[in-house]
Design a protein around this motif. Structure first.
Motif, PDB file in Angstrom:
ATOM      1  N   LEU A 204       3.729   9.337  -9.655  1.00 11.58           N
ATOM      2  CA  LEU A 204       4.658   9.420 -10.775  1.00 11.58           C
ATOM      3  C   LEU A 204       4.154   8.509 -11.886  1.00 11.58           C
ATOM      4  CD1 LEU A 204       7.845   9.109  -8.612  1.00 11.58           C
ATOM      5  CD2 LEU A 204       6.820  11.208  -9.474  1.00 11.58           C
ATOM      6  N   ALA A 205       3.939   9.049 -13.053  1.00 12.22           N
ATOM      7  CA  ALA A 205       3.285   8.317 -14.139  1.00 12.22           C
ATOM      8  C   ALA A 205       4.019   7.053 -14.561  1.00 12.22           C
ATOM      9  CB  ALA A 205       3.118   9.231 -15.347  1.00 12.22           C
ATOM     10  N   ASP A 206       5.353   7.040 -14.494  1.00  6.07           N
ATOM     11  CA  ASP A 206       6.098   5.879 -14.978  1.00  6.07           C
ATOM     12  C   ASP A 206       6.372   4.852 -13.891  1.00  6.07           C
ATOM     13  OD1 ASP A 206       7.839   7.522 -13.608  1.00  6.07           O
ATOM     14  OD2 ASP A 206       9.558   7.004 -14.871  1.00  6.07           O
ATOM     15  N   GLU A 207       5.780   5.022 -12.731  1.00  3.78           N
ATOM     16  CA  GLU A 207       6.039   4.102 -11.636  1.00  3.78           C
ATOM     17  C   GLU A 207       5.102   2.911 -11.691  1.00  3.78           C
ATOM     18  OE1 GLU A 207       8.663   4.601  -9.980  1.00  3.78           O
ATOM     19  OE2 GLU A 207       8.924   6.576 -10.802  1.00  3.78           O
ATOM     20  N   PRO A 208       5.595   1.724 -11.357  1.00  3.02           N
ATOM     21  CA  PRO A 208       4.737   0.539 -11.372  1.00  3.02           C
ATOM     22  C   PRO A 208       3.795   0.519 -10.169  1.00  3.02           C
ATOM     23  CG  PRO A 208       6.888  -0.026 -10.550  1.00  3.02           C
ATOM     24  CD  PRO A 208       6.959   1.422 -10.980  1.00  3.02           C
ATOM     25  N   ARG A 209       2.667  -0.071 -10.339  1.00  2.00           N
ATOM     26  CA  ARG A 209       1.743  -0.318  -9.238  1.00  2.00           C
ATOM     27  C   ARG A 209       1.778  -1.801  -8.949  1.00  2.00           C
ATOM     28  NH1 ARG A 209      -3.832   2.973  -9.333  1.00  2.00           N
ATOM     29  NH2 ARG A 209      -2.967   4.964  -9.903  1.00  2.00           N
ATOM     30  N   ILE A 210       1.623  -2.128  -7.691  1.00  2.00           N
ATOM     31  CA  ILE A 210       1.516  -3.534  -7.316  1.00  2.00           C
ATOM     32  C   ILE A 210       0.070  -3.942  -7.544  1.00  2.00           C
ATOM     33  CG2 ILE A 210       1.566  -5.163  -5.405  1.00  2.00           C
ATOM     34  CD1 ILE A 210       3.894  -3.623  -4.274  1.00  2.00           C
ATOM     35  N   LEU A 211      -0.094  -4.987  -8.293  1.00  2.00           N
ATOM     36  CA  LEU A 211      -1.426  -5.493  -8.571  1.00  2.00           C
ATOM     37  C   LEU A 211      -1.829  -6.449  -7.469  1.00  2.00           C
ATOM     38  CD1 LEU A 211      -0.915  -6.221 -12.348  1.00  2.00           C
ATOM     39  CD2 LEU A 211      -1.883  -4.166 -11.316  1.00  2.00           C
ATOM     40  N   GLU A 212      -3.037  -6.306  -6.981  1.00  2.00           N
ATOM     41  CA  GLU A 212      -3.534  -7.156  -5.909  1.00  2.00           C
ATOM     42  C   GLU A 212      -3.591  -8.612  -6.332  1.00  2.00           C
ATOM     43  OE1 GLU A 212      -4.053  -6.306  -2.770  1.00  2.00           O
ATOM     44  OE2 GLU A 212      -3.460  -4.278  -3.228  1.00  2.00           O
ATOM     45  N   SER A 213      -3.819  -8.890  -7.594  1.00  2.00           N
ATOM     46  CA  SER A 213      -3.965 -10.261  -8.043  1.00  2.00           C
ATOM     47  C   SER A 213      -2.636 -10.959  -8.299  1.00  2.00           C
ATOM     48  CB  SER A 213      -4.800 -10.299  -9.320  1.00  2.00           C
ATOM     49  OG  SER A 213      -4.131  -9.585 -10.343  1.00  2.00           O
ATOM     50  N   ALA A 214      -1.541 -10.200  -8.335  1.00  2.00           N
ATOM     51  CA  ALA A 214      -0.235 -10.801  -8.649  1.00  2.00           C
ATOM     52  C   ALA A 214       0.280 -11.647  -7.523  1.00  2.00           C
ATOM     53  CB  ALA A 214       0.776  -9.716  -8.991  1.00  2.00           C
TER      54      ALA A 214
ATOM     55  N   GLN B 272       0.833  -1.201   0.000  1.00  2.00           N
ATOM     56  CA  GLN B 272       0.000   0.000   0.000  1.00  2.00           C
ATOM     57  C   GLN B 272       0.867   1.250   0.000  1.00  2.00           C
ATOM     58  OE1 GLN B 272      -2.321  -0.630   3.537  1.00  2.00           O
ATOM     59  NE2 GLN B 272      -3.918  -1.762   2.459  1.00  2.00           N
ATOM     60  N   GLU B 273       1.917   1.249   0.799  1.00  2.00           N
ATOM     61  CA  GLU B 273       2.795   2.419   0.882  1.00  2.00           C
ATOM     62  C   GLU B 273       3.580   2.631  -0.408  1.00  2.00           C
ATOM     63  OE1 GLU B 273       2.996   4.803   3.174  1.00  2.00           O
ATOM     64  OE2 GLU B 273       1.483   3.872   4.442  1.00  2.00           O
ATOM     65  N   ILE B 274       3.949   1.556  -1.091  1.00  2.00           N
ATOM     66  CA  ILE B 274       4.615   1.708  -2.387  1.00  2.00           C
ATOM     67  C   ILE B 274       3.659   2.368  -3.361  1.00  2.00           C
ATOM     68  CG2 ILE B 274       5.464   0.442  -4.406  1.00  2.00           C
ATOM     69  CD1 ILE B 274       6.778  -1.531  -2.414  1.00  2.00           C
ATOM     70  N   ASN B 275       2.421   1.932  -3.375  1.00  2.00           N
ATOM     71  CA  ASN B 275       1.426   2.545  -4.256  1.00  2.00           C
ATOM     72  C   ASN B 275       1.143   3.991  -3.872  1.00  2.00           C
ATOM     73  OD1 ASN B 275       1.046   0.414  -6.026  1.00  2.00           O
ATOM     74  ND2 ASN B 275      -0.543  -0.511  -4.774  1.00  2.00           N
ATOM     75  N   ILE B 276       1.004   4.269  -2.577  1.00  2.00           N
ATOM     76  CA  ILE B 276       0.729   5.628  -2.118  1.00  2.00           C
ATOM     77  C   ILE B 276       1.928   6.536  -2.394  1.00  2.00           C
ATOM     78  CG2 ILE B 276       0.441   7.062  -0.049  1.00  2.00           C
ATOM     79  CD1 ILE B 276      -1.196   4.690   1.132  1.00  2.00           C
ATOM     80  N   GLY B 277       3.106   6.058  -2.079  1.00  2.00           N
ATOM     81  CA  GLY B 277       4.293   6.894  -2.170  1.00  2.00           C
ATOM     82  C   GLY B 277       4.771   7.160  -3.576  1.00  2.00           C
ATOM     83  N   PHE B 278       4.454   6.281  -4.529  1.00  6.94           N
ATOM     84  CA  PHE B 278       5.032   6.410  -5.861  1.00  6.94           C
ATOM     85  C   PHE B 278       4.020   6.422  -6.986  1.00  6.94           C
ATOM     86  CE2 PHE B 278       8.127   4.383  -3.072  1.00  6.94           C
ATOM     87  CZ  PHE B 278       9.124   5.339  -3.133  1.00  6.94           C
TER      88      PHE B 278
END
Length: 138
Positions: free
Chosen positions: A128-138, A119-125
């Motif tokens: 930024l448009a080129d930053e990856p999001r962690i997918l819940e299903s991965a 959650q913090e990786i998604n919130i913190g980054f």
């Protein structure tokens, strides 16, 4: 002392992005720092009052393996907490991840701790448009 203009060196801005936070997950109090580098992440998890790095692991995805490749860079290989977390994050992010996990946590707390980090990786980054999001299903 010579300035950068005098010797023809161009100083570039730092491309590292930092995200620090303090949190509690159940009974576990932790301080965290996440650093987004150009093509990788560094995640440090430690105690509020004891900022140490006893463990450091690296995991990265491979075109030849389903499970990310990992190694322990610092600390005992008997404690695989940092390595396992690095593997799961590398798989979800699709890039190399360094993890230094330096707190005592039981197996029941670990999924909640990892979820909080994701959650913090998604919130913190995510801003930024080129930053990856962690997918819940991965």
């Amino acid at each position: 002392m010579a300035s950068s203009e005098d010797n023809g060196v161009e100083l570039l801005p730092c491309s590292f992005k930092f995200h620090n936070f303090l949190t509690e997950v159940g009974e576990v109090k932790m301080s965290c720092q996440i650093i987004k580098m150009r093509d990788s992440f560094y995640v440090w998890v430690g105690n509020y009052n004891n900022n140490v790095m006893n463990h450091l692991s690296l995991a990265l995805v491979s075109n030849y393996e389903k499970v990310p490749i990992s190694t322990t860079l610092l600390g005992s290989v008997a404690d695989s907490t940092s390595t396992n977390m690095a593997k799961r994050l590398a798989k979800k992010l699709g890039m190399p991840v360094y993890v230094s996990f330096n707190i005592e946590a039981d197996n029941l707390s670990m999924p909640a701790i990892e979820k909080k980090l994701q959650q913090e990786i998604n919130i913190g980054f995510v801003a930024l448009a080129d930053e990856p999001r962690i997918l819940e299903s991965a």
